[in-house]
Write a protein that holds these residues in place. Sequence first.
Motif, PDB file in Angstrom:
ATOM      1  N   ASP A   1      -6.580  -0.484  -0.927  1.00 40.62           N
ATOM      2  CA  ASP A   1      -5.206  -0.720  -1.364  1.00 40.62           C
ATOM      3  C   ASP A   1      -5.264  -0.809  -2.884  1.00 40.62           C
ATOM      4  OD1 ASP A   1      -2.751  -2.443  -1.994  1.00 40.62           O
ATOM      5  OD2 ASP A   1      -2.485  -2.047   0.152  1.00 40.62           O
TER       6      ASP A   1
ATOM      7  N   LYS B   1      -3.887  -0.243  -6.991  1.00 41.68           N
ATOM      8  CA  LYS B   1      -2.726  -0.456  -7.843  1.00 41.68           C
ATOM      9  C   LYS B   1      -3.063   0.033  -9.250  1.00 41.68           C
ATOM     10  CE  LYS B   1      -2.908  -3.877  -4.559  1.00 41.68           C
ATOM     11  NZ  LYS B   1      -4.114  -4.316  -3.799  1.00 41.68           N
TER      12      LYS B   1
ATOM     13  N   VAL C   1       1.496   7.871  -0.231  1.00 40.88           N
ATOM     14  CA  VAL C   1       0.963   7.283   0.997  1.00 40.88           C
ATOM     15  C   VAL C   1       0.564   8.365   1.984  1.00 40.88           C
ATOM     16  CG1 VAL C   1       1.477   5.729   2.905  1.00 40.88           C
ATOM     17  CG2 VAL C   1       2.359   5.222   0.623  1.00 40.88           C
ATOM     18  N   SER C   2       1.307   9.444   1.989  1.00 41.52           N
ATOM     19  CA  SER C   2       0.988  10.509   2.957  1.00 41.52           C
ATOM     20  C   SER C   2      -0.194  11.354   2.497  1.00 41.52           C
ATOM     21  CB  SER C   2       2.214  11.400   3.152  1.00 41.52           C
ATOM     22  OG  SER C   2       2.554  12.023   1.927  1.00 41.52           O
TER      23      SER C   2
ATOM     24  N   VAL D   1      -4.068   3.743  -0.156  1.00 42.41           N
ATOM     25  CA  VAL D   1      -2.653   3.597  -0.501  1.00 42.41           C
ATOM     26  C   VAL D   1      -2.547   3.183  -1.962  1.00 42.41           C
ATOM     27  CG1 VAL D   1      -0.489   2.423   0.019  1.00 42.41           C
ATOM     28  CG2 VAL D   1      -2.074   2.966   1.863  1.00 42.41           C
TER      29      VAL D   1
ATOM     30  N   VAL E   1       2.097  -0.210 -10.758  1.00 41.63           N
ATOM     31  CA  VAL E   1       2.326  -1.548 -11.312  1.00 41.63           C
ATOM     32  C   VAL E   1       3.033  -1.418 -12.665  1.00 41.63           C
ATOM     33  CG1 VAL E   1       1.215  -3.699 -12.038  1.00 41.63           C
ATOM     34  CG2 VAL E   1       0.148  -2.281 -10.282  1.00 41.63           C
TER      35      VAL E   1
ATOM     36  N   SER F   1       9.467  -3.601 -11.510  1.00 42.72           N
ATOM     37  CA  SER F   1       9.517  -3.120 -10.136  1.00 42.72           C
ATOM     38  C   SER F   1       8.107  -2.788  -9.684  1.00 42.72           C
ATOM     39  CB  SER F   1      10.418  -1.886 -10.046  1.00 42.72           C
ATOM     40  OG  SER F   1      10.653  -1.519  -8.707  1.00 42.72           O
ATOM     41  N   PHE F   2       7.945  -2.619  -8.400  1.00 40.09           N
ATOM     42  CA  PHE F   2       6.640  -2.290  -7.827  1.00 40.09           C
ATOM     43  C   PHE F   2       6.891  -1.346  -6.660  1.00 40.09           C
ATOM     44  CE2 PHE F   2       2.957  -2.836  -5.097  1.00 40.09           C
ATOM     45  CZ  PHE F   2       1.897  -2.960  -5.983  1.00 40.09           C
ATOM     46  N   ARG F   3       6.039  -0.338  -6.544  1.00 37.66           N
ATOM     47  CA  ARG F   3       6.221   0.595  -5.442  1.00 37.66           C
ATOM     48  C   ARG F   3       4.909   1.263  -5.060  1.00 37.66           C
ATOM     49  NH1 ARG F   3       6.739   6.079  -7.275  1.00 37.66           N
ATOM     50  NH2 ARG F   3       7.108   6.234  -9.523  1.00 37.66           N
ATOM     51  N   ALA F   4       4.876   1.785  -3.864  1.00 39.20           N
ATOM     52  CA  ALA F   4       3.765   2.614  -3.420  1.00 39.20           C
ATOM     53  C   ALA F   4       4.114   4.072  -3.669  1.00 39.20           C
ATOM     54  CB  ALA F   4       3.508   2.387  -1.938  1.00 39.20           C
ATOM     55  N   TYR F   5       3.106   4.916  -3.665  1.00 39.19           N
ATOM     56  CA  TYR F   5       3.356   6.357  -3.765  1.00 39.19           C
ATOM     57  C   TYR F   5       2.182   7.079  -3.123  1.00 39.19           C
ATOM     58  CZ  TYR F   5       0.101   6.496  -7.762  1.00 39.19           C
ATOM     59  OH  TYR F   5      -1.000   6.394  -8.569  1.00 39.19           O
TER      60      TYR F   5
ATOM     61  N   HIS G   1      -0.490   2.290  -5.455  1.00 41.18           N
ATOM     62  CA  HIS G   1       0.773   1.666  -5.844  1.00 41.18           C
ATOM     63  C   HIS G   1       0.909   1.734  -7.364  1.00 41.18           C
ATOM     64  CE1 HIS G   1      -0.513  -0.285  -2.082  1.00 41.18           C
ATOM     65  NE2 HIS G   1       0.743  -0.562  -1.827  1.00 41.18           N
TER      66      HIS G   1
END
Lengths: 354, 354, 354, 354
Positions: D184, D186, D214-215, D240, D244, D208-212, D242
């Motif tokens: 995981d 970041k 993932v696929s 995965v 930051v 803000s925080f987000r994942a990208y 993310h």
Amino acid sequence: MAAASAPLIRVGIVGGTGYTGVELLRLLSRHPNVKLHAITSRKEDGLPVAEMFPNLRGAVDLCFQTPEKAALDQCDVVFFATPHGVAMAQARELIAQGVRVIDLAADFRLQDIAQFEQWYKMPHACPDVLASSVYGLVELNREQIPGAKVIGNPGCYPTTVILGLLPLLQAKKPLIDLSDIVADAKSGVSGAGRKAEVGTLFSEASDSFRAYGVSGHRHHPEIVEQLDRIAGQPVGLTFVPHLVPMIRGMFTTLHLRILPEALDTDFQTLYERHYATEPFVDVMPPGSLPDTRSVRASNTLRISVHRPQGGRKLVVLVVQDNLVKGASGQAIQNMNLMFGLPEATGLEQVAVLP
Amino acid sequence: MAAASAPLIRVGIVGGTGYTGVELLRLLSRHPNVKLHAITSRKEDGLPVAEMFPNLRGAVDLCFQTPEKAALDQCDVVFFATPHGVAMAQARELIAQGVRVIDLAADFRLQDIAQFEQWYKMPHACPDVLASSVYGLVELNREQIPGAKVIGNPGCYPTTVILGLLPLLQAKKPLIDLSDIVADAKSGVSGAGRKAEVGTLFSEASDSFRAYGVSGHRHHPEIVEQLDRIAGQPVGLTFVPHLVPMIRGMFTTLHLRILPEALDTDFQTLYERHYATEPFVDVMPPGSLPDTRSVRASNTLRISVHRPQGGRKLVVLVVQDNLVKGASGQAIQNMNLMFGLPEATGLEQVAVLP
Amino acid sequence: MAAASAPLIRVGIVGGTGYTGVELLRLLSRHPNVKLHAITSRKEDGLPVAEMFPNLRGAVDLCFQTPEKAALDQCDVVFFATPHGVAMAQARELIAQGVRVIDLAADFRLQDIAQFEQWYKMPHACPDVLASSVYGLVELNREQIPGAKVIGNPGCYPTTVILGLLPLLQAKKPLIDLSDIVADAKSGVSGAGRKAEVGTLFSEASDSFRAYGVSGHRHHPEIVEQLDRIAGQPVGLTFVPHLVPMIRGMFTTLHLRILPEALDTDFQTLYERHYATEPFVDVMPPGSLPDTRSVRASNTLRISVHRPQGGRKLVVLVVQDNLVKGASGQAIQNMNLMFGLPEATGLEQVAVLP
Amino acid sequence: MAAASAPLIRVGIVGGTGYTGVELLRLLSRHPNVKLHAITSRKEDGLPVAEMFPNLRGAVDLCFQTPEKAALDQCDVVFFATPHGVAMAQARELIAQGVRVIDLAADFRLQDIAQFEQWYKMPHACPDVLASSVYGLVELNREQIPGAKVIGNPGCYPTTVILGLLPLLQAKKPLIDLSDIVADAKSGVSGAGRKAEVGTLFSEASDSFRAYGVSGHRHHPEIVEQLDRIAGQPVGLTFVPHLVPMIRGMFTTLHLRILPEALDTDFQTLYERHYATEPFVDVMPPGSLPDTRSVRASNTLRISVHRPQGGRKLVVLVVQDNLVKGASGQAIQNMNLMFGLPEATGLEQVAVLP
């Protein structure tokens, strides 16, 4: 770099648990002519410095010590990265033992003791030492610094305001209205220090902008004392500091009234010539807009000079890293001069961008 | 809130893919008297608005449409959240069809067409419509707005500078030196819009501070035109905008010279009285220091008035959310007046802090 | 919105000087069925709330009061936005007087008193009240909440983890390996509260990322207690919280092992159906990647479900605003249910983006 | 530092307008054994590098040049800080002229050409050169790097994941379940490069925080190829990433299943011993929680090893500066080895904190 064969300068740091302390350590730990002798903290006695500041792991092996254990009298120079009032209590004894003192707090910044006592709410402990101390703004006092026993390292705001005005004040003829100098200054949050306070919590200071100290800030008398002296007459200063949601960096916008008889001055050339040989003052080309990140983690101060719409106002923009040129880097610049080293020794780091 | 039985205002938005667009949608989607009719984007035709702006999921069901499909002539009012030049090309036709127009860009801000064309590099498409339009600063033009067919919604910086000066300019006697007004302004990055540009990337704009537009900014002539008109004489303005590493928020520091004959003025009371009944202008108590977060996501503009060391300079601090009072909220405030609604309808949100 | 004719709920807030307190005030001051009766702070007695939190100027007229003056027994409901241990000391007396209690701290979250006492280092003051209290996760306990006298408002992390797992745990057949649930969670800094501490200073927490509580976090037993109960068997949870340099927002990444016999499950549909009627849980379309700003300042929690490369792992992403759905908004959602109001009353705000 | 008398390494940089380019320049301009020969940019031909990157003012005098003018064949080594696909088009010719190549993009990271072509959507231009190139992870391939003509400098994520797992994979007996490795990760925003894109604008990525990804992310096959090779068997990786809201820094949290037969392993000691002599890998003491700022602007990668509640999961935390150890610093580390210099030459900078 200086010759490796010169004896190393034994350095002590009093009160190294704040941001100017860790910044001194970051820089001094790579300084080719320095041996870190001791760092004191009564509260953290025995704690490895690198445990509090993990960036120093592998670079600084010292532990904090009480002043008693630290044997500061064996140092060549002691930096005080302490609250106001600490250095003046110890300076006399240290210099009597041949140790030179560089105070990063305010104890030796103001020659006007009444002003000191009014703004710092404490009597001055050693007016005579103060009288013989030197205000450590190298670009102003380069001649006096090598012989100084005690240096009052300038405040961060004063560094930007004074260096932003110096070419004007030292010009051959009057150029600006000295009775109406506006310094609209902006600082990163690290300027507030590493104190547990609600106002500088991330959730309070992030994603927001505010002014503070509008009714009066301790750097106001310091700036005025220097400007008065340089100008040889009283100046009128409006100084409004603001807090920027960034860690490091200081940006000062000077709004100045050009005197009618000086409207044909080539201010760009004036500044360029004044600072032509300075290693740490960079006058940017016409039209440049400095940003604080361009000096992040470096000892450089950058200036750009503007005259909006070619009118009667001069706008001078000044940036520095408040922890380096505005504090610890400038202190080391002073140390280099005091010990006969090339001024830039150990301060050649390029700013970190992005 | 307004009576639920009133017919809903059918609202169209042209060009809703930027920050003023999404902010209009955030506010209008909860406005009790509004029905969102259409939102146009030629490029994003067919895309659900909530897919571009996920905060709108569940609140806005519209898809972007081409202007052709959007049937804007069936709207009661159309907001233009577009680049400069778009609204003036469509305004005449819309108002001919009885649709009222609120332009968030600059097409209807400057009555001086020469100035418009100099600064925006395009001819004005409809000088006659411009002549009959109203500058939508409610606190200045509350009487004219209800009858206006076209509103030029003020720029964000002008909103802060004009409202920060209004009590002084409308006072019974001269109070400040109008030839030397300094507006040192600071804006969050969202003011630059949602355009893909290197200069406003996170890695460029974060943890840094800089000035921009020192040699000239489009809001300068807008401010000056309004100030000249209010003062009834030409003013001299130095306007220096800066970029703050925060998303929303604008902070303007006004440095003013008090006239010698006005040194005994009670400026605090002057401001409090002037804005006593304004729903969205808050004059803070003496000594207050506003921060931009205190107005984040709300339509309130806060002012505090300072006179450092009781001297000859007046320092006025003004904060607003540049996307709300500085853009979309102010536009809705105009809409409310145009349609006979209580001015604060749909704008009662409390600022988000922290 | 609820009918304006219903009698207003008299609300008290104990300990409103922190972030959950100001967030309660932001939301409740615009709640159509609420009358703010009192807000207590022993330390700030007499201070206008809006002086501490300037975003509330014009929205909240209350002053802080000591509990003695506040007459909380005249309230219909009291929110405790206090440190752990305060609510349990006062709950019994309040409910005896017919006042309902919603505790935003941990006093009524853990039914296992041994766990409570181990993690919170204090004996529980009212085990009997605890036994009759309800865990206020509306999506889990919607039936029991209306009748509850005391609500333990869930922790922020537990809200994301439990709601991210609920469709799996309540499915008709086992779907994931319950012995190996990984919750890699990330929180904005406001989750640490408004306490003066070095670790959450701007200069410490900004422009950096770190983990904390890896060896044990108080939300771990809370999550496990709920999961065990829902699953009807012990679960194995690895919970690693991290600190993100943002003010609000929580992002939890769940890494789950799909059971071999469940590999053909349509997880997207499972989640969509499970939450189809929930007003505040939004299952995003396939392939979506939520960001925390999409829920900033709103009570919505968003979930997206991923199966990287169609393999054996299920990755569930959950975002919320830690101060709204993770604290104060959820508390008001509970209040609405307790007083027979539509669940979304006063919580319809659209998230603030950008 | 290396002897000043050694001949200087002539260095060329292709494509220096991005963040890895400016970071190479920051570090190389102070490297005692390097002479910067040329930096190319077709678009910026003639522009002083220091005009684009003002932190380099006074440190780098070069102008950007077209590749034609740059005479890269006169270099000893050329760094490619370019988009994927550029280095492989030029590598063959350069190495034929005796110039060594270090590619900071992906052209020489994946030996599996099918994987390369699938993920990077282009055919590989020189499979034979690729076959003889070395994956420049010094801690893995220290023996092969000195003799390499072409180095594929590792991706930033792969550096953290591989170094975080290496002691486990190279242990004498199996320790973790290789079929279920969870990374995981970041990253700070600078990892996305200096491209004008909406998604990484300040107003999009801040607060803000987000994942990208993932696929699927391009670093996934790179990590897997290396792990497979090291482990001697196929591994199962869930990766995965993310985003930051910070400029620099990467934090990877590895969630690992300890094999039942390995539960008595002393993982702390295993890691400490494995990396005991590495100059740039720091295994922190038990219980440490690294933060990304502790490595900001330095080439150090820090690891801490945790076993929550002494259970069956091993949690390994890894931090680095994505632009230094994750890119440009690592590239220079490779260069030092290739030219027989002490590995740390020019990379001794202490991390910048705060």
